[in-house]
Write an enzyme that holds these catalytic residues in place. Structure first.
Site, PDB file in Angstrom:
ATOM      1  N   LYS A 149       0.718  -1.339  -0.124  1.00  0.00           N
ATOM      2  CA  LYS A 149      -0.023   0.099   0.090  1.00  0.00           C
ATOM      3  C   LYS A 149       0.861   1.197   0.005  1.00  0.00           C
ATOM      4  O   LYS A 149       2.094   1.247   0.445  1.00  0.00           O
ATOM      5  CB  LYS A 149      -0.781  -0.095   1.250  1.00  0.00           C
ATOM      6  CG  LYS A 149      -0.120   0.103   2.535  1.00  0.00           C
ATOM      7  CD  LYS A 149      -0.740   1.152   3.602  1.00  0.00           C
ATOM      8  CE  LYS A 149      -0.448   2.609   3.064  1.00  0.00           C
ATOM      9  NZ  LYS A 149       0.603   3.281   4.088  1.00  0.00           N
ATOM     10  N   LYS A 183      -2.335  -7.848  11.819  1.00  0.00           N
ATOM     11  CA  LYS A 183      -1.960  -7.724  13.134  1.00  0.00           C
ATOM     12  C   LYS A 183      -2.984  -8.773  13.931  1.00  0.00           C
ATOM     13  O   LYS A 183      -4.239  -8.871  13.620  1.00  0.00           O
ATOM     14  CB  LYS A 183      -2.319  -6.477  13.412  1.00  0.00           C
ATOM     15  CG  LYS A 183      -1.261  -5.442  13.069  1.00  0.00           C
ATOM     16  CD  LYS A 183      -1.748  -3.950  13.658  1.00  0.00           C
ATOM     17  CE  LYS A 183      -0.901  -2.962  12.892  1.00  0.00           C
ATOM     18  NZ  LYS A 183       0.320  -2.409  13.569  1.00  0.00           N
ATOM     19  N   ASP A 236      -2.680   8.105   2.983  1.00  0.00           N
ATOM     20  CA  ASP A 236      -1.577   7.140   3.929  1.00  0.00           C
ATOM     21  C   ASP A 236      -2.343   6.341   4.922  1.00  0.00           C
ATOM     22  O   ASP A 236      -1.790   5.066   5.072  1.00  0.00           O
ATOM     23  CB  ASP A 236      -0.698   8.204   4.476  1.00  0.00           C
ATOM     24  CG  ASP A 236       0.617   7.346   5.374  1.00  0.00           C
ATOM     25  OD1 ASP A 236       1.150   6.236   4.444  1.00  0.00           O
ATOM     26  OD2 ASP A 236       1.106   7.382   6.517  1.00  0.00           O
ATOM     27  N   HIS A 241      -5.688   1.600   6.161  1.00  0.00           N
ATOM     28  CA  HIS A 241      -5.858   1.010   7.450  1.00  0.00           C
ATOM     29  C   HIS A 241      -7.144   1.153   7.920  1.00  0.00           C
ATOM     30  O   HIS A 241      -7.795   0.350   8.692  1.00  0.00           O
ATOM     31  CB  HIS A 241      -4.653   1.549   8.328  1.00  0.00           C
ATOM     32  CG  HIS A 241      -3.337   1.307   7.916  1.00  0.00           C
ATOM     33  ND1 HIS A 241      -2.948   0.226   6.959  1.00  0.00           N
ATOM     34  CD2 HIS A 241      -2.220   2.173   7.658  1.00  0.00           C
ATOM     35  CE1 HIS A 241      -1.621   0.065   6.560  1.00  0.00           C
ATOM     36  NE2 HIS A 241      -1.236   1.367   7.182  1.00  0.00           N
ATOM     37  N   LYS A 339      -0.334  11.914  13.139  1.00  0.00           N
ATOM     38  CA  LYS A 339       1.154  11.803  13.535  1.00  0.00           C
ATOM     39  C   LYS A 339       1.394  12.774  14.747  1.00  0.00           C
ATOM     40  O   LYS A 339       0.713  13.794  14.689  1.00  0.00           O
ATOM     41  CB  LYS A 339       2.188  11.862  12.369  1.00  0.00           C
ATOM     42  CG  LYS A 339       2.203  10.797  11.383  1.00  0.00           C
ATOM     43  CD  LYS A 339       3.045  10.425  10.700  1.00  0.00           C
ATOM     44  CE  LYS A 339       3.040   9.670   9.507  1.00  0.00           C
ATOM     45  NZ  LYS A 339       3.150   8.267  10.028  1.00  0.00           N
TER      46      LYS A 339
HETATM   47  P1  NDP Z   1      12.479   3.578  -0.101  1.00  0.00           P
HETATM   48  O1  NDP Z   1      12.526   4.733  -0.989  1.00  0.00           O
HETATM   49  O2  NDP Z   1      13.067   3.396   1.266  1.00  0.00           O
HETATM   50  O3  NDP Z   1      13.020   2.174  -1.065  1.00  0.00           O
HETATM   51  C1  NDP Z   1      12.685   1.922  -2.496  1.00  0.00           C
HETATM   52  C2  NDP Z   1      13.566   0.845  -2.653  1.00  0.00           C
HETATM   53  O4  NDP Z   1      13.294   0.679  -4.152  1.00  0.00           O
HETATM   54  C3  NDP Z   1      15.069   0.988  -2.661  1.00  0.00           C
HETATM   55  O5  NDP Z   1      15.787  -0.109  -2.564  1.00  0.00           O
HETATM   56  C4  NDP Z   1      15.369   1.515  -4.266  1.00  0.00           C
HETATM   57  O6  NDP Z   1      16.512   1.123  -4.281  1.00  0.00           O
HETATM   58  C5  NDP Z   1      14.428   0.556  -5.020  1.00  0.00           C
HETATM   59  N1  NDP Z   1      14.174   1.127  -6.288  1.00  0.00           N
HETATM   60  C6  NDP Z   1      13.696   2.423  -6.634  1.00  0.00           C
HETATM   61  N2  NDP Z   1      13.568   2.414  -8.132  1.00  0.00           N
HETATM   62  C7  NDP Z   1      13.984   1.225  -8.428  1.00  0.00           C
HETATM   63  C8  NDP Z   1      14.062   0.562  -9.691  1.00  0.00           C
HETATM   64  N3  NDP Z   1      13.766   1.290 -10.912  1.00  0.00           N
HETATM   65  N4  NDP Z   1      14.527  -0.798  -9.998  1.00  0.00           N
HETATM   66  C9  NDP Z   1      14.812  -1.311  -8.799  1.00  0.00           C
HETATM   67  N5  NDP Z   1      14.914  -0.888  -7.504  1.00  0.00           N
HETATM   68  C10 NDP Z   1      14.352   0.559  -7.325  1.00  0.00           C
HETATM   69  O7  NDP Z   1      10.756   2.991   0.005  1.00  0.00           O
HETATM   70  P2  NDP Z   1      10.237   2.122   1.202  1.00  0.00           P
HETATM   71  O8  NDP Z   1      11.050   1.134   1.421  1.00  0.00           O
HETATM   72  O9  NDP Z   1       9.848   3.181   2.297  1.00  0.00           O
HETATM   73  O10 NDP Z   1       8.619   1.927   0.620  1.00  0.00           O
HETATM   74  C11 NDP Z   1       8.662   0.664  -0.436  1.00  0.00           C
HETATM   75  C12 NDP Z   1       7.049   0.801  -0.548  1.00  0.00           C
HETATM   76  O11 NDP Z   1       6.364   0.423   0.483  1.00  0.00           O
HETATM   77  C13 NDP Z   1       6.312   2.009  -1.195  1.00  0.00           C
HETATM   78  O12 NDP Z   1       5.355   1.726  -2.052  1.00  0.00           O
HETATM   79  C14 NDP Z   1       5.745   2.336   0.352  1.00  0.00           C
HETATM   80  O13 NDP Z   1       4.752   3.262   0.089  1.00  0.00           O
HETATM   81  C15 NDP Z   1       5.426   1.139   0.715  1.00  0.00           C
HETATM   82  N6  NDP Z   1       5.392   1.049   2.344  1.00  0.00           N
HETATM   83  C16 NDP Z   1       6.575   1.435   3.212  1.00  0.00           C
HETATM   84  C17 NDP Z   1       6.533   1.281   4.396  1.00  0.00           C
HETATM   85  C18 NDP Z   1       7.754   1.602   5.366  1.00  0.00           C
HETATM   86  O14 NDP Z   1       7.460   1.329   6.443  1.00  0.00           O
HETATM   87  N7  NDP Z   1       8.745   1.964   4.755  1.00  0.00           N
HETATM   88  C19 NDP Z   1       5.233   0.967   5.296  1.00  0.00           C
HETATM   89  C20 NDP Z   1       4.147   0.883   4.264  1.00  0.00           C
HETATM   90  C21 NDP Z   1       4.189   0.786   2.791  1.00  0.00           C
HETATM   91  P3  NDP Z   1      17.666   1.999  -5.442  1.00  0.00           P
HETATM   92  O15 NDP Z   1      17.162   3.315  -5.723  1.00  0.00           O
HETATM   93  O16 NDP Z   1      18.937   1.759  -5.047  1.00  0.00           O
HETATM   94  O17 NDP Z   1      17.315   1.253  -6.550  1.00  0.00           O
HETATM   95  C1  BG6 Z   2       2.017   2.852   7.290  1.00  0.00           C
HETATM   96  C2  BG6 Z   2       2.150   4.297   7.051  1.00  0.00           C
HETATM   97  O1  BG6 Z   2       1.243   2.135   6.427  1.00  0.00           O
HETATM   98  O2  BG6 Z   2       1.586   2.514   8.638  1.00  0.00           O
HETATM   99  C3  BG6 Z   2       3.084   4.922   8.087  1.00  0.00           C
HETATM  100  O3  BG6 Z   2       2.575   4.317   5.743  1.00  0.00           O
HETATM  101  C4  BG6 Z   2       2.437   4.782   9.686  1.00  0.00           C
HETATM  102  O4  BG6 Z   2       2.869   6.379   8.028  1.00  0.00           O
HETATM  103  C5  BG6 Z   2       2.504   3.071   9.683  1.00  0.00           C
HETATM  104  O5  BG6 Z   2       3.425   5.178  10.593  1.00  0.00           O
HETATM  105  C6  BG6 Z   2       1.667   2.668  11.056  1.00  0.00           C
HETATM  106  O6  BG6 Z   2       1.804   1.500  11.257  1.00  0.00           O
HETATM  107  P1  BG6 Z   2       1.717   0.624  12.698  1.00  0.00           P
HETATM  108  O7  BG6 Z   2       1.722  -0.738  12.435  1.00  0.00           O
HETATM  109  O8  BG6 Z   2       3.106   1.282  13.308  1.00  0.00           O
HETATM  110  O9  BG6 Z   2       0.752   1.169  13.317  1.00  0.00           O
END
Ligand code: NDP
Ligand code: BG6
Length: 491
Positions: A149, A183, A236, A241, A339
């Protein structure tokens, strides 16, 4: 405690493996399932991102990030070394058809093995990455794809992603994550409602006055500020959620717990949500952004100061949602998330109607309506507030007390975290914990309308001091209905 059943051997490619989600959640979750013996030793985890790393450098990255979140001596831990051996790294640009996809093909075992693709990538890359997988023949029959998501940033982008991914993976092979569905306490909602006779006869407009759903966080946008500033609290948190929680509270009893039976009932709730139009949005939805304040005695800067620029993004939303069906006519669902609120907790409060006639005298105390409080996190619990007689001599005095089911006190063991459960569910092919295409799109339709109404009515983004429960207007949203947000300290 149910026994842990190992899953079948699998090859899992995590796209975005160097990102926050993969390093902070997915890889630790896989390691924990490995430690419990749930992952067969010959499974493979293939990490994909664009950085030119080798296996050793990637394993080092995983180790370092793990140690930031967990206390464990990995150097002396043979389980860790065995797990790390299963991690291979493939540098690849997922959106570039001409990147070296043969490396990824070579990293997979034979195509008869369960093949999984987890797209921990920005949502705008879900469609091109899936199409490239198909172009290179990697979407073998039986393979599955996991999408994080948010699916898109509005109805149109979500529909396009669903359409394009759907052309190369069947709907039953697409696992759309909403980690709240993983959860333990959220899964329990179905059993609480449909495994007990007690609640169902009054789980409707006759028995329930209103429902409150709060997901409060004390953290700010943090490392994900760049993404968060394009999204805001409505996209978000509410679109996924909070609406999923609302669906589990409001849905009709399913005939069984099969994935599609439950998802169809959830969809009906989303479809029955009354649109919030520009001319009534001021009385139904509040948005705000945190200013500087203090949390647990520590000063915290405001959102814009953290971001380093001015912003129109909301970090807090409170909404009065109404479901136009027979069961819920006249029963508002108040949704609230933010937040930098005073503390982190997620809770569902079911406020029952008052008794029809008060039998006690005024000087005996006040008869208050029953309330079911479902604490999702932290300190998972289910508390039913009841009226009782205060024990002792001296006539009748009444008291409002909880019948308390605390998970920590009642159940023996820790249970897996949401991502651990969801990853195992993908491998088992259990779609019930994931969102179906039509659910995601129906949720976007409703939230898009709210965003449009805010724009059309030029509603301001209010402010609230960090460390509070949001702006005063959030309390007013309920006060004008003669209600107030539940606050444990007042019970
Ligand atoms: P980040 O920006 O931290 O990471 C993105 C990743 O994608 C990096 O590993 C980047 O590495 C890689 N990437 C970007 N472009 C490319 C490409 N063209 N080819 C291959 N790899 C690529 O994002 P997040 O990890 O925070 O989030 C990822 C997804 O998960 C998003 O959709 C986000 O909304 C969702 N999400 C994240 C949460 C979290 O807690 N972080 C919670 C809920 C959802 P590089 O640039 O080196 O290629
Ligand atoms: C993620 C949101 O989906 O859920 C974040 O992108 C948020 O902004 C998180 O902090 C909250 O998750 P939890 O499990 O910690 O309540």
């Amino acid at each position: 405690m149910a026994a842990l059943v190992p899953v079948e051997p699998f090859d899992l490619a995590i796209f975005g493996a160097t990102g926050d989600l993969a390093l902070g959640k997915l890889l630790p979750s896989l390691f924990h399932r490995w430690c419990d013996g749930q992952i067969p030793a010959n499974s493979r985890i293939i990490a994909v991102a664009r950085d030119e790393l080798d296996d050793a450098a990637f394993r080092q990255l995983v180790r370092k990030r793990y140690l930031e979140g967990y206390e464990r001596d990995l150097d002396e831990d043979s389980t860790w070394h065995a797990f790390a051996e299963r991690l291979v790294y493939v540098p690849l640009n997922a959106t570039d058809r001409d990147s070296d996809w043969s490396l990824l093909k070579a990293a997979f075992g034979d195509s008869s093995r369960l093949r999984l693709f987890y797209l921990a990538l920005p949502p705008s890359l879900y469609a091109p990455a899936s199409e490239n997988l198909a172009h290179h023949g990697l979407n073998s029959p039986g393979s599955r794809i996991v999408l994080e998501k948010p699916i898109g940033s509005n109805f149109h982008t979500a529909r396009e992603i669903n359409q394009r991914v759907g052309e190369v993976f069947g709907e039953d092979s697409i696992f759309r994550i909403d980690h709240y569905l993983g959860k333990e306490s959220v899964q329990n909602l179905l059993i609480l409602r449909f495994g007990n006779w007690l609640f169902e006869p009054i789980w409707n407009a006759t028995g329930i006055d209103h429902v409150q759903i709060t997901v409060a966080e004390s953290v700010g946008a943090g490392k994900r500020a760049a993404y968060y500033d394009t999204a805001g609290a409505l996209r978000d948190m509410v679109q996924n959620h909070l609406l999923q929680l609302m669906c589990l509270v409001a849905m009709e009893p399913p005939s069984d717990l099969e994935a599609d039976t439950v998802r169809t009932e959830k969809l009906k709730v989303l479809q029955a949500l009354r649109p919030i139009r520009a001319d009534d949005i001021s009385g139904k939805a509040v948005r705000a952004r945190y200013a500087s304040g203090a949390i647990k005695g520590e000063a915290v800067p405001g959102y814009e100061a953290e971001l380093g620029q001015s912003s129109d993004t909301e970090t807090f939303v409170a909404i009065k949602a109404e479901i136009d069906n027979w069961r819920w006519a006249g029963v508002p669902f108040y949704l609230r998330t933010g937040k930098r609120m005073s503390h982190r907790y997620s809770e569902i409060v079911i406020q029952f109607k008052p008794v029809p006639h008060d039998v006690v005298k005024a000087d005996s105390g006040k008869i208050r309506p029953n309330r079911l409080i479902i604490r999702l996190q932290p300190d998972e619990a289910v508390r039913l507030m009841l009226m009782t007689k205060d024990p002792g001599p001296g006539g009748v005095r009444v008291r409002y007390v909880p019948l308390n089911l605390s998970y920590a006190e009642t159940f023996e063991k820790n249970y897996p975290d949401a991502y651990e459960r969801l990853l195992m569910a993908v491998i088992r092919g259990n779609l019930g914990l994931f969102m179906r295409r039509d659910e995601v799109e129906a949720a976007w339709r409703w939230t898009d309308q709210i965003l449009q109404s805010w724009t059309d009515s030029q509603s301001p983004v209010l402010t609230y001091p960090a460390g509070t429960d949001g702006p005063a207007e959030s309390a007013l949203l309920l006060a004008k209905d003669n209600r107030e947000w539940f606050d444990e300290s007042r019970t």
